[in-house]
Enzyme design. Structure first.
Site, PDB file in Angstrom:
ATOM      1  N   ASP A  10       0.869  -1.186   0.000  1.00  0.00           N
ATOM      2  CA  ASP A  10       0.000   0.000   0.000  1.00  0.00           C
ATOM      3  C   ASP A  10       0.900   1.228   0.000  1.00  0.00           C
ATOM      4  O   ASP A  10       2.098   1.130   0.285  1.00  0.00           O
ATOM      5  CB  ASP A  10      -0.896  -0.015   1.254  1.00  0.00           C
ATOM      6  CG  ASP A  10      -1.793   1.208   1.323  1.00  0.00           C
ATOM      7  OD1 ASP A  10      -2.469   1.504   0.317  1.00  0.00           O
ATOM      8  OD2 ASP A  10      -1.804   1.899   2.357  1.00  0.00           O
ATOM      9  N   SER A  11       0.288   2.391  -0.227  1.00  0.00           N
ATOM     10  CA  SER A  11       1.040   3.645  -0.165  1.00  0.00           C
ATOM     11  C   SER A  11       1.513   3.931   1.262  1.00  0.00           C
ATOM     12  O   SER A  11       2.434   4.702   1.467  1.00  0.00           O
ATOM     13  CB  SER A  11       0.150   4.778  -0.649  1.00  0.00           C
ATOM     14  OG  SER A  11      -1.062   4.779   0.079  1.00  0.00           O
TER      15      SER A  11
ATOM     16  N   TYR B 268      -0.487   8.536  -2.248  1.00  0.00           N
ATOM     17  CA  TYR B 268      -0.475   8.293  -3.683  1.00  0.00           C
ATOM     18  C   TYR B 268      -1.717   8.931  -4.339  1.00  0.00           C
ATOM     19  O   TYR B 268      -1.707   9.240  -5.515  1.00  0.00           O
ATOM     20  CB  TYR B 268      -0.528   6.786  -3.987  1.00  0.00           C
ATOM     21  CG  TYR B 268       0.746   5.988  -3.766  1.00  0.00           C
ATOM     22  CD1 TYR B 268       1.874   6.518  -3.126  1.00  0.00           C
ATOM     23  CD2 TYR B 268       0.825   4.672  -4.220  1.00  0.00           C
ATOM     24  CE1 TYR B 268       3.020   5.743  -2.942  1.00  0.00           C
ATOM     25  CE2 TYR B 268       1.971   3.896  -4.053  1.00  0.00           C
ATOM     26  CZ  TYR B 268       3.060   4.429  -3.407  1.00  0.00           C
ATOM     27  OH  TYR B 268       4.197   3.662  -3.228  1.00  0.00           O
ATOM     28  N   GLY B 269      -2.777   9.065  -3.555  1.00  0.00           N
ATOM     29  CA  GLY B 269      -4.084   9.494  -4.088  1.00  0.00           C
ATOM     30  C   GLY B 269      -4.061  10.746  -4.939  1.00  0.00           C
ATOM     31  O   GLY B 269      -4.701  10.801  -5.987  1.00  0.00           O
TER      32      GLY B 269
ATOM     33  N   CYS C  17      -3.777  -0.946  -2.060  1.00  0.00           N
ATOM     34  CA  CYS C  17      -4.052   0.459  -2.355  1.00  0.00           C
ATOM     35  C   CYS C  17      -5.009   0.579  -3.551  1.00  0.00           C
ATOM     36  O   CYS C  17      -4.726   0.058  -4.634  1.00  0.00           O
ATOM     37  CB  CYS C  17      -2.733   1.160  -2.677  1.00  0.00           C
ATOM     38  SG  CYS C  17      -2.916   2.906  -3.004  1.00  0.00           S
ATOM     39  N   ASN C  18      -6.112   1.279  -3.332  1.00  0.00           N
ATOM     40  CA  ASN C  18      -7.095   1.460  -4.409  1.00  0.00           C
ATOM     41  C   ASN C  18      -6.508   2.276  -5.552  1.00  0.00           C
ATOM     42  O   ASN C  18      -6.755   1.987  -6.722  1.00  0.00           O
ATOM     43  CB  ASN C  18      -8.336   2.174  -3.877  1.00  0.00           C
ATOM     44  CG  ASN C  18      -9.192   1.288  -2.997  1.00  0.00           C
ATOM     45  OD1 ASN C  18     -10.240   0.818  -3.407  1.00  0.00           O
ATOM     46  ND2 ASN C  18      -8.754   1.025  -1.780  1.00  0.00           N
ATOM     47  N   THR C  19      -5.716   3.307  -5.202  1.00  0.00           N
ATOM     48  CA  THR C  19      -5.157   4.171  -6.245  1.00  0.00           C
ATOM     49  C   THR C  19      -4.228   3.362  -7.152  1.00  0.00           C
ATOM     50  O   THR C  19      -4.292   3.469  -8.375  1.00  0.00           O
ATOM     51  CB  THR C  19      -4.408   5.358  -5.595  1.00  0.00           C
ATOM     52  OG1 THR C  19      -5.278   5.968  -4.642  1.00  0.00           O
ATOM     53  CG2 THR C  19      -3.988   6.378  -6.613  1.00  0.00           C
TER      54      THR C  19
ATOM     55  N   GLU D  40      -6.256   9.499   9.482  1.00  0.00           N
ATOM     56  CA  GLU D  40      -4.901   9.390  10.047  1.00  0.00           C
ATOM     57  C   GLU D  40      -4.756  10.252  11.293  1.00  0.00           C
ATOM     58  O   GLU D  40      -3.960   9.951  12.184  1.00  0.00           O
ATOM     59  CB  GLU D  40      -3.852   9.732   8.983  1.00  0.00           C
ATOM     60  CG  GLU D  40      -3.901   8.715   7.864  1.00  0.00           C
ATOM     61  CD  GLU D  40      -2.605   8.480   7.132  1.00  0.00           C
ATOM     62  OE1 GLU D  40      -1.602   9.113   7.456  1.00  0.00           O
ATOM     63  OE2 GLU D  40      -2.616   7.633   6.213  1.00  0.00           O
TER      64      GLU D  40
ATOM     65  N   CYS E 260     -11.328   3.162  -0.946  1.00  0.00           N
ATOM     66  CA  CYS E 260     -10.048   3.651  -0.416  1.00  0.00           C
ATOM     67  C   CYS E 260      -9.768   2.885   0.878  1.00  0.00           C
ATOM     68  O   CYS E 260     -10.696   2.590   1.644  1.00  0.00           O
ATOM     69  CB  CYS E 260     -10.152   5.152  -0.137  1.00  0.00           C
ATOM     70  SG  CYS E 260      -8.702   5.827   0.683  1.00  0.00           S
ATOM     71  N   THR E 261      -8.499   2.590   1.070  1.00  0.00           N
ATOM     72  CA  THR E 261      -8.092   1.792   2.233  1.00  0.00           C
ATOM     73  C   THR E 261      -8.554   2.372   3.574  1.00  0.00           C
ATOM     74  O   THR E 261      -8.796   1.625   4.520  1.00  0.00           O
ATOM     75  CB  THR E 261      -6.556   1.711   2.284  1.00  0.00           C
ATOM     76  OG1 THR E 261      -6.021   3.029   2.092  1.00  0.00           O
ATOM     77  CG2 THR E 261      -6.024   0.779   1.221  1.00  0.00           C
ATOM     78  N   HIS E 262      -8.669   3.699   3.643  1.00  0.00           N
ATOM     79  CA  HIS E 262      -8.966   4.342   4.922  1.00  0.00           C
ATOM     80  C   HIS E 262     -10.464   4.361   5.269  1.00  0.00           C
ATOM     81  O   HIS E 262     -10.827   4.545   6.423  1.00  0.00           O
ATOM     82  CB  HIS E 262      -8.476   5.784   4.917  1.00  0.00           C
ATOM     83  CG  HIS E 262      -6.991   5.926   4.935  1.00  0.00           C
ATOM     84  ND1 HIS E 262      -6.179   5.351   3.982  1.00  0.00           N
ATOM     85  CD2 HIS E 262      -6.174   6.572   5.798  1.00  0.00           C
ATOM     86  CE1 HIS E 262      -4.916   5.658   4.244  1.00  0.00           C
ATOM     87  NE2 HIS E 262      -4.882   6.395   5.343  1.00  0.00           N
TER      88      HIS E 262
HETATM   89  N1  DGL Z   1      -4.083   3.818   0.061  1.00  0.00           N
HETATM   90  C1  DGL Z   1      -4.695   4.877  -0.703  1.00  0.00           C
HETATM   91  C2  DGL Z   1      -5.894   4.306  -1.483  1.00  0.00           C
HETATM   92  O1  DGL Z   1      -6.496   3.319  -1.099  1.00  0.00           O
HETATM   93  C3  DGL Z   1      -5.117   6.037   0.191  1.00  0.00           C
HETATM   94  C4  DGL Z   1      -3.951   6.838   0.740  1.00  0.00           C
HETATM   95  C5  DGL Z   1      -3.157   7.550  -0.319  1.00  0.00           C
HETATM   96  O2  DGL Z   1      -3.659   8.512  -0.935  1.00  0.00           O
HETATM   97  O3  DGL Z   1      -2.037   7.135  -0.545  1.00  0.00           O
HETATM   98  O4  DGL Z   1      -6.224   4.833  -2.504  1.00  0.00           O
END
Ligand code: DGL
Length: 269
Positions: free
Chosen positions: A11-12, A43-44, A74-76, A153, A185-187
């Site tokens: 993940d990012s 990364y988003g 990571c979704n991105t 976060e 998104c992971t969060h």
């Molecule tokens: N992990 C990223 C996602 O799921 C979210 C955090 C980021 O922007 O890096 O897209």
């Protein structure tokens, strides 16, 4: 291939631990190597070109750990660089977009699905394309929610400010009368309550991390790669910046203690 080799997850940063949490629930005997690129998160908001370069480094790091499969938490990255990872890795690769899209498609009765995610994920249209590929009669309404990542976060989970921002972001989706919402998104799984309240409970929330864990289980079964050992699994965590913040916030994401987190060098070699 040895089935006791670990699953590699990247993940990012911290967020992918929600996917590890889902994996541990569904596959409690799998060894896991996790890499969070905390030096380069988020990364988003970054361009697809940059995210594709980062994805290459992250994949190479996991491959150096001799993993049997790669999960892109990571979704991105899953949205803009799935092909980069697949091209590099000669092992099964699972991203979060297709499992999330499948789960949403089966959950939606009214065929009106909302998708929320980072700017990168939403601009890529990856979820909308995957959903329409499964059922072209479904209407997809997408909304980037960039403030959700820093709020989570910061630990502002039940905070008034988060409630207000969620209402603002989700209003256009409630106007479209969606009955299903992909947490792309992971969060976002940490904001399930706030998001559900903002939509007055009118939509089924799809946790793409949980859907991904189910997909991973199916792939491992199919390829006879499930770990047959019943020992406590070995979980290894690596990050690219100092581990202190990752460990502190990460336990909230993982829902349990994390053990030792190791820092690896920039570029990861
Ligand atoms: N992990 C990223 C996602 O799921 C979210 C955090 C980021 O922007 O890096 O897209």
């Amino acid at each position: 291939m040895n089935s006791d080799k670990p699953i590699g997850v990247f993940d990012s940063g911290i967020g992918g631990l929600t996917v590890v949490h889902a994996l541990l629930k569904q596959l409690p005997h799998e060894n896991i190597v996790y890499f969070g690129d905390t030096a380069r998160v988020p990364y988003g908001p970054k361009s697809p070109q940059v995210v594709r370069e980062y994805a290459k480094d992250d994949t190479e790091f996991l491959l150096s750990k001799n993993v049997k499969m790669i999960v892109i938490a990571c979704n991105t990255v899953s949205a803009v660089a799935l092909d980069v990872v697949q091209k590099l890795a000669n092992i099964p690769v699972v991203g979060v977009i297709i499992p999330g899209a499948k789960a949403a498609t089966s959950a939606s009765k009214k065929k009106r699905i909302g998708v929320i995610g980072t700017v990168g994920t939403i601009s890529s249209n990856a979820y909308a394309n995957a959903i329409r590929q499964l059922d072209e009669t479904i209407q997809v309404f997408s909304q980037a929610c960039p403030l959700f990542v820093p709020l989570v976060e910061e630990g502002w989970i039940d905070h008034k400010a988060t409630e207000m921002i969620a209402k603002e972001y989700l209003f256009p989706l409630s106007v479209e009368k969606i009955d299903t919402l992909v947490l792309g998104c992971t969060h976002y799984p940490l904001l399930k309550n706030v998001i559900s309240n903002a939509l007055k409970g009118t939509a089924t929330l799809i946790d793409s991390g949980e859907a991904t864990a189910t997909e991973v289980m199916m792939v491992l079964d199919e390829l006879h790669l499930k770990n047959s050992s019943r020992e406590k699994p070995n979980l290894q965590f690596f990050v690219s910046d100092l581990p202190a913040k990752f460990t502190q916030i990460g336990e909230r994401f993982l829902g349990s203690k994390m053990g030792v987190v190791k820092k690896v060098g920039a570029g990861r070699q």
